[in-house]
Scaffold this motif. Structure first.
Motif, short mmCIF file in Angstrom:
data_model
loop_
_atom_site.label_atom_id
_atom_site.label_comp_id
_atom_site.label_asym_id
_atom_site.label_seq_id
_atom_site.Cartn_x
_atom_site.Cartn_y
_atom_site.Cartn_z
N LEU A 136 0.99 -1.43 -0.14
CA LEU A 136 0.27 -0.35 -0.11
C LEU A 136 0.87 1.17 -0.04
O LEU A 136 0.42 2.43 -0.46
CB LEU A 136 -0.84 0.31 1.69
N PHE A 137 1.93 1.41 0.53
CA PHE A 137 3.07 2.53 0.94
C PHE A 137 3.35 2.61 -0.98
O PHE A 137 3.47 3.98 -1.33
CB PHE A 137 4.21 2.17 2.07
N GLY A 138 3.51 1.62 -1.41
CA GLY A 138 4.32 1.58 -3.80
C GLY A 138 3.53 1.96 -3.97
O GLY A 138 3.88 3.14 -4.77
N ARG A 139 1.79 1.84 -3.28
CA ARG A 139 0.70 2.72 -4.29
C ARG A 139 0.54 3.83 -3.59
O ARG A 139 -1.00 4.32 -4.20
CB ARG A 139 -1.22 1.53 -4.09
N MET A 143 1.04 6.87 3.99
CA MET A 143 2.28 7.78 4.31
C MET A 143 2.23 7.37 6.02
O MET A 143 1.34 7.22 6.76
CB MET A 143 1.58 9.33 4.47
N LEU A 144 3.89 7.23 6.24
CA LEU A 144 3.74 6.90 7.35
C LEU A 144 5.11 8.11 8.07
O LEU A 144 5.29 8.01 9.53
CB LEU A 144 5.17 5.78 7.10
N ASN A 145 4.47 9.10 7.59
CA ASN A 145 5.49 10.66 8.34
C ASN A 145 5.14 11.07 9.38
O ASN A 145 5.47 12.01 10.31
CB ASN A 145 6.46 11.43 7.14
N GLY A 146 3.20 10.39 9.77
CA GLY A 146 2.90 11.40 11.01
C GLY A 146 2.88 9.55 12.35
O GLY A 146 2.38 9.81 13.51
N CYS A 147 4.40 8.97 11.90
CA CYS A 147 4.08 7.61 12.78
C CYS A 147 5.14 7.86 13.66
O CYS A 147 6.36 7.98 13.57
CB CYS A 147 4.27 6.68 11.92
N SER A 148 4.67 8.36 14.98
CA SER A 148 6.09 8.89 15.85
C SER A 148 6.44 7.32 17.13
O SER A 148 7.20 7.02 17.98
CB SER A 148 5.43 9.69 17.19
N LEU A 149 5.19 6.44 16.53
CA LEU A 149 5.61 4.80 17.88
C LEU A 149 6.14 4.25 16.68
O LEU A 149 4.85 4.28 16.51
CB LEU A 149 4.80 5.08 18.96
N LEU A 150 7.12 3.37 16.64
CA LEU A 150 7.17 2.02 15.66
C LEU A 150 7.42 0.35 17.51
O LEU A 150 7.98 0.96 17.98
CB LEU A 150 7.76 2.18 15.16
N VAL A 151 6.53 -0.55 16.60
CA VAL A 151 6.46 -1.57 17.38
C VAL A 151 7.05 -3.05 16.43
O VAL A 151 6.51 -2.96 15.81
CB VAL A 151 5.69 -2.38 18.44
N ILE A 152 8.37 -3.41 17.08
CA ILE A 152 8.89 -4.41 15.93
C ILE A 152 8.67 -5.58 16.71
O ILE A 152 9.78 -6.06 17.65
CB ILE A 152 10.50 -4.18 15.69
N ASP A 153 7.64 -6.27 16.92
CA ASP A 153 7.04 -7.15 17.22
C ASP A 153 7.91 -8.71 16.79
O ASP A 153 7.93 -8.96 15.21
CB ASP A 153 5.77 -7.27 17.47
N GLU A 154 8.03 -9.90 17.89
CA GLU A 154 8.30 -11.17 17.33
C GLU A 154 9.87 -10.53 15.92
O GLU A 154 9.40 -11.45 14.63
CB GLU A 154 7.30 -11.99 16.17
N ALA A 155 10.94 -9.99 16.68
CA ALA A 155 11.55 -9.95 15.72
C ALA A 155 13.04 -11.37 15.23
O ALA A 155 12.85 -11.18 13.43
CB ALA A 155 12.69 -8.57 16.13
N ASP A 156 12.84 -11.56 15.85
CA ASP A 156 13.46 -13.37 14.83
C ASP A 156 12.59 -13.82 14.29
O ASP A 156 12.99 -14.24 12.98
CB ASP A 156 14.06 -14.23 16.24
N ARG A 157 11.24 -14.34 14.87
CA ARG A 157 10.52 -14.68 13.14
C ARG A 157 10.16 -12.98 12.38
O ARG A 157 10.93 -14.36 11.14
CB ARG A 157 8.36 -14.63 14.15
N LYS A 173 11.45 5.11 6.32
CA LYS A 173 10.42 6.34 6.09
C LYS A 173 9.77 6.67 7.11
O LYS A 173 8.46 7.58 6.84
CB LYS A 173 9.25 5.24 5.14
N LEU A 174 10.23 6.10 8.39
CA LEU A 174 9.34 6.98 9.38
C LEU A 174 9.87 8.10 9.91
O LEU A 174 11.30 8.31 9.58
CB LEU A 174 9.46 5.90 10.43
N PRO A 175 10.12 8.86 10.64
CA PRO A 175 10.40 10.06 11.50
C PRO A 175 11.59 9.57 12.16
O PRO A 175 11.49 8.66 12.58
CB PRO A 175 9.37 11.10 11.88
N ALA A 176 12.22 10.56 11.75
CA ALA A 176 13.86 10.39 12.56
C ALA A 176 13.64 9.87 14.54
O ALA A 176 14.02 9.03 14.64
CB ALA A 176 14.85 10.47 12.41
N GLN A 177 12.93 11.21 14.42
CA GLN A 177 13.04 11.77 16.03
C GLN A 177 11.28 10.58 16.27
O GLN A 177 10.42 11.07 16.21
CB GLN A 177 12.75 12.70 16.64
N ARG A 178 11.63 9.23 17.05
CA ARG A 178 10.10 8.92 16.71
C ARG A 178 10.65 7.90 18.23
O ARG A 178 12.01 7.65 18.68
CB ARG A 178 9.91 8.14 16.21
#
Length: 476
Positions: A136-139, A143-157, A173-178
Motif C-alpha cells: 500500500l505504501f508503494g501505491r 503515509m508514514l511521516n506522522g508515525c511517532s511510535l514503532l513496535v517491531i514484534d517477534e523480530a526473530d520470526r 520512511k518513518l520520522p527520525a525522531q520517533r
C-alpha cells in the motif's frame, strides 16, 4: 507490585482489572514505565510472558492525547503473521475500551478496499504485516511521516520469514525522531545489528535467558522407530492424562495424514496448516478453544501466537528443523503459570536437530524409550492395525512387517535452508514447485482428491486466522 504502581491511567487500570489481571508480569513491570517515559526498548522474552500487554498498555495512554489524520497512522505495530496481528488487535480492543482510539489491521487475506476505507478515516494504531504495508505504501495509499511510535514484534520470526529488508525500508520512511520498541524471543546478530541501526540509546530488558523454555514445562525425548510413531502416539494419547494437546508436524501432508489417522482411531482431533482457507482456520481454532475437539494437529504456523488456555500436552511428532521453533512449540503449554508436558519423538535421523535444540536452551532433555512410555506393540494391536491407504474399505490389512512406512520423507536441513532462502511475501506466497522425482511413498498414499494441494515443504508461511473486527474502531 500492581498495575497501579506502573503509572497507567485510571481508565486503563479499570480495563485491566475488568480483564482479570492485577499483578504485572516481569516484562510488563520493567517495560511499561520506560515506554511511558518515551524510551526506546529492546525486550527479550520467551513466549507466554505477557509481552504484548507490555507495549499495548503504555501505547494506549500515550496515544490518548492527539488526533489521527487520514492515511497517516500515529503509531505502527509490525507483526510477522496475521495470527499475531489479530491477537494484538484483540488486546487493543480489550484494554482500550475506555479510550477513544481507532485501530486498523493491514494484513493479507482480506479485502484491500476495506482496509483503505479504514485508513481514510484516520487511525491511531495501525497493526500491519510488512508485505501488505509495503504494497500500500508503494501505491501511495498510506503515509508514514506522522508515525511517532514503532513496535517491531517477534523480530526473530521476521528474520526467519525474510522480512528484515522490508523492515529496514519501512524504518527509513518513518520520522527520525520517533520511539521504537523491539521485541524478540532471541537476539541473533542480524537482529542486534537492526537494533543498533534504528534504536536510539535503548533500554534492554531480558526477563528470561534467550530461547529458554519455561520451567513449568516437563520436557521428554521419546526414542521411537519412525515406523511406529503413529501407534506410539495413539497409545500415549489414550494412556497419558491428556486433557488437550497440540501435535506439531514439519509438513502439511503429515498434518493431514496424521489427523485422519487419529480420527479413524476415535480421537476428537482437528488440523491447522497453511492450505486451509480462512473460514475453516477460524472454525477449527474455535472448536479447539470450545473443547469440541481436544487434539489439534498443526504445522509451525501455530507455534507462535496461538494462545489457548489449558493445553496440557504438546507432542512434537516431528523434531523441529530449527531449534527456535522447539521453544515456541512447547510454549503452547505451561502458559500463565500452569504446568504442562512436552514430548518430542526422536528417531535416528533427528540426532543433529536435538543436539542443536539442547545447545540453544542450555539444558539436557531427559531421554526415554517408547517402551518406557507405552507398552511395546502387542499382537492385539496388530489385529487392529489399519489397512494401508489406497486399499478398499473391506481389504484385509497387510501384516505390519510388510506394510510400507507411511512416514513422509523429510528433507535435509540443507534442502530446507534452500527453501527458506527463496523470496516470500508476507506469508501468503508459497513456493508451489514440486519435485519431479517419483515419491517412494506413493504406494502408501491415498488417491489425491481433486481439491487436494501438493505439499510444498515446511509450513511457516501461514499468517493465521483473521478476526471479525478487521476494521474495528474502539467505542466508548
Amino acid at each position: 507490585m500492581t498495575f497501579a504502581d506502573l503509572g497507567l491511567s485510571d481508565e486503563l487500570l479499570r480495563a485491566v482489572t475488568e480483564s482479570g489481571y492485577d499483578t504485572p508480569t516481569p516484562i510488563q513491570a520493567q517495560a511499561i514505565p520506560s515506554v511511558l517515559m518515551m524510551r526506546d526498548i529492546i525486550g527479550i522474552a520467551q513466549t507466554g510472558t505477557g509481552k504484548t500487554a507490555s507495549f499495548v498498555l503504555p501505547m494506549i495512554d500515550i496515544l490518548a492525547h492527539g488526533r489521527s489524520r487520514a492515511r497517516m497512522p500515529r503509531s505502527l505495530i509490525l507483526e510477522p503473521t496475521r495470527e499475531l496481528a489479530a491477537q494484538v488487535a484483540e488486546n487493543f480492543e480489550k484494554y482500550g475500551k475506555y479510550h477513544k482510539l481507532s485501530m486498523a489491521l493491514l494484513i493479507g487475506g482480506v479485502s484491500m478496499g476495506d482496509q483503505l476505507a479504514a485508513l481514510e478515516k484516520g487511525v491511531d494504531v495501525l497493526i500491519a504485516t510488512p508485505g501488505r504495508l509495503m504494497d500500500l505504501f508503494g501505491r501511495g495509499k498510506i503515509m508514514l511521516n506522522g508515525c511517532s511510535l514503532l513496535v517491531i514484534d517477534e523480530a526473530d520470526r521476521m528474520l526467519d520469514m525474510g522480512f528484515i529488508p522490508d523492515i529496514e525500508e519501512i524504518c527509513t520512511k518513518l520520522p527520525a525522531q520517533r520511539q521504537t520498541l523491539l521485541f524478540s524471543a532471541t537476539m541473533p546478530p542480524v537482529i542486534k545489528k537492526l537494533a543498533d541501526k534504528f534504536l536510539s540509546n535503548p533500554k534492554s530488558i531480558e526477563v528470561a535467558r534467550p530461547a529458554s523454555a519455561s520451567t513449568n514445562i516437563t520436557q521428554r525425548l521419546v526414542k521411537v522407530d519412525s515406523r511406529k510413531k503413529r501407534d506410539t502416539l495413539s497409545k500415549m494419547l489414550r494412556e497419558a492424562d491428556v486433557t488437550s494437546a497440540v501435535i506439531f508436524c514439519n509438513r502439511k501432508t503429515t498434518v493431514r495424514d496424521l489427523n485422519k489417522s487419529l480420527q479413524r482411531d476415535g480421537f476428537k482431533s482437528g488440523e491447522i496448516h497453511g492450505d486451509i482457507d480462512q473460514g475453516s482456520r477460524i472454525a477449527e481454532l474455535e472448536r479447539f478453544r470450545a473443547g469440541t475437539v481436544n487434539i489439534l494437529v498443526a504445522s509451525d504456523v501455530a507455534a507462535r501466537g496461538l494462545d489457548i488456555k489449558g493445553v496440557s500436552h504438546v507432542f512434537n511428532y516431528d523434531a523441529p528443523w530449527h531449534p527456535d521453533d522447539y521453544v515456541h512449540r512447547i510454549g503452547r503449554t505451561g502458559r500463565a503459570g500452569a504446568s504442562g508436558v512436552a514430548y518430542t519423538f526422536v528417531t535416528e535421523a533427528d540426532a543433529e536437530a536435538i543436539d542443536n535444540i539442547q545447545k540453544l536452551i542450555g539444558t539436557k532433555i531427559e531421554v526415554v524409550g517408547a517402551a518406557d512410555v507405552v507398552a511395546s506393540a502387542e499382537p492385539v494391536r496388530d489385529e487392529l492395525a489399519r489397512a494401508p491407504r489406497g486399499r478398499g474399505r473391506g481389504a484385509r490389512p497387510a501384516p505390519v512387517e510388510e506394510r510400507p512406512s507411511a512416514e513422509i520423507e523429510q528433507p535435509t536441513p540443507r534442502e530446507e535452508k534452500a527453501r527458506e532462502d527463496r523470496p516470500r511475501d508476507n506469508g501468503q506466497r508459497e513456493d508451489r514447485s514440486r519435485d519431479s522425482r517419483p515419491d517412494r511413498t506413493t504406494s502408501a498414499a491415498p488417491p489425491r482428491r481433486r481439491n487436494d494441494q501438493a505439499d510444498d515443504g515446511p509450513d511457516d508461511g501461514w499468517n493465521g486466522p483473521v478476526p471479525e473486527f478487521l476494521n474495528f474502531g474502539f467505542t466508548q
